[in-house]
Design an enzyme around this catalytic site. Structure first.
Site, PDB file in Angstrom:
ATOM      1  N   TYR A  26      43.360  46.057 -15.746  1.00  0.00           N
ATOM      2  CA  TYR A  26      44.026  45.008 -16.526  1.00  0.00           C
ATOM      3  C   TYR A  26      45.356  44.636 -15.867  1.00  0.00           C
ATOM      4  O   TYR A  26      45.657  43.462 -15.667  1.00  0.00           O
ATOM      5  CB  TYR A  26      44.228  45.504 -17.966  1.00  0.00           C
ATOM      6  CG  TYR A  26      45.075  44.604 -18.813  1.00  0.00           C
ATOM      7  CD1 TYR A  26      44.606  43.360 -19.230  1.00  0.00           C
ATOM      8  CD2 TYR A  26      46.353  44.990 -19.211  1.00  0.00           C
ATOM      9  CE1 TYR A  26      45.395  42.531 -20.016  1.00  0.00           C
ATOM     10  CE2 TYR A  26      47.138  44.174 -19.999  1.00  0.00           C
ATOM     11  CZ  TYR A  26      46.658  42.942 -20.391  1.00  0.00           C
ATOM     12  OH  TYR A  26      47.434  42.118 -21.165  1.00  0.00           O
ATOM     13  N   GLU A  48      46.848  40.208 -29.277  1.00  0.00           N
ATOM     14  CA  GLU A  48      48.150  40.874 -29.437  1.00  0.00           C
ATOM     15  C   GLU A  48      48.454  41.091 -30.911  1.00  0.00           C
ATOM     16  O   GLU A  48      49.028  42.114 -31.288  1.00  0.00           O
ATOM     17  CB  GLU A  48      49.270  40.066 -28.766  1.00  0.00           C
ATOM     18  CG  GLU A  48      49.240  40.074 -27.257  1.00  0.00           C
ATOM     19  CD  GLU A  48      49.589  41.403 -26.607  1.00  0.00           C
ATOM     20  OE1 GLU A  48      50.067  42.342 -27.296  1.00  0.00           O
ATOM     21  OE2 GLU A  48      49.385  41.517 -25.382  1.00  0.00           O
ATOM     22  N   TRP A  56      47.877  49.155 -26.890  1.00  0.00           N
ATOM     23  CA  TRP A  56      47.136  48.095 -26.208  1.00  0.00           C
ATOM     24  C   TRP A  56      45.803  48.604 -25.665  1.00  0.00           C
ATOM     25  O   TRP A  56      44.814  47.883 -25.672  1.00  0.00           O
ATOM     26  CB  TRP A  56      47.971  47.448 -25.107  1.00  0.00           C
ATOM     27  CG  TRP A  56      47.196  46.364 -24.419  1.00  0.00           C
ATOM     28  CD1 TRP A  56      46.756  46.369 -23.131  1.00  0.00           C
ATOM     29  CD2 TRP A  56      46.727  45.141 -24.982  1.00  0.00           C
ATOM     30  NE1 TRP A  56      46.047  45.213 -22.862  1.00  0.00           N
ATOM     31  CE2 TRP A  56      46.013  44.445 -23.986  1.00  0.00           C
ATOM     32  CE3 TRP A  56      46.824  44.558 -26.246  1.00  0.00           C
ATOM     33  CZ2 TRP A  56      45.418  43.216 -24.197  1.00  0.00           C
ATOM     34  CZ3 TRP A  56      46.230  43.323 -26.460  1.00  0.00           C
ATOM     35  CH2 TRP A  56      45.537  42.673 -25.451  1.00  0.00           C
TER      36      TRP A  56
END
Length: 189
Positions: A26, A48, A56
């Site tokens: 990522y 988000e 995350w």
């Protein structure tokens, strides 16, 4: 620039991306890359929002399940979701089952579509706060929020978006490259 498979583990990168192959991928291919696709900007803002209160990596591991559950984050299709869809999503173990976040995503799709119907491009809206140019962080610190994220957060809230406080907004800005917060030693800086 992307490291080759043979040197990916030893490549200098931001500390938060070390150790987990999914986080490394990522970081190396997506985080901080200026994103100008309006649908993808919206998808990342919604993800988000789901991340609020979680890590995350949790969202990243569930991203494909989120995409399947939310019709690949097609705002027009998500905007048409009704209470049956909310209940379906509440039963989907592949995603974060938080009613408020699910409803916020459906509402966010409706706002996105309303902006589009009024001739307002979501990408131009997002990048308009920085005149279309990424903001370069100092490479030493990762602030939780900034005056710019507070400004964008207020505007998103004014339009009716939820789960877009200054901290979530700043994390989104970093993710989509509105801010480049790669560390000074990182190969992506």
């Amino acid at each position: 620039m992307t490291p080759t498979d043979t040197d990916a583990s030893s490549c200098p990168r931001c500390a938060w991306a070390q150790g987990d192959p999914l986080m490394q991928a990522y970081h190396d291919t997506e985080w901080g890359v200026p994103q100008h696709d309006p649908r993808m900007l919206w998808e990342m803002l919604m993800l988000e929002g789901f991340q609020a209160g979680l890590s995350w990596i949790t969202i990243l591991r569930k991203r494909e399940a989120f995409r399947a559950a939310f019709t690949h984050f097609d705002p027009v299709r998500v905007a048409a979701f009704d209470e049956r869809d909310v209940e379906r999503l509440m039963g989907d173990a592949g995603i974060v089952r938080a009613r408020a976040k699910i409803e916020a995503t459906i509402n966010g799709a409706r706002i996105y579509c309303a902006m589009q119907d009024q001739g307002e491009d979501f990408a131009r809206f997002c990048w308009g706060f920085t005149d279309g140019k990424p903001v370069l962080g100092d490479g030493r610190t990762l602030p939780a929020s900034t005056p710019l994220s507070e400004t964008i957060s207020k505007e998103l809230k004014r339009r009716g978006f939820k789960f877009v406080g200054p901290t979530i907004t700043y994390a989104w800005m970093q993710a989509v490259g509105i801010v480049d917060d790669h560390s000074l030693a990182c190969f992506r800086r």
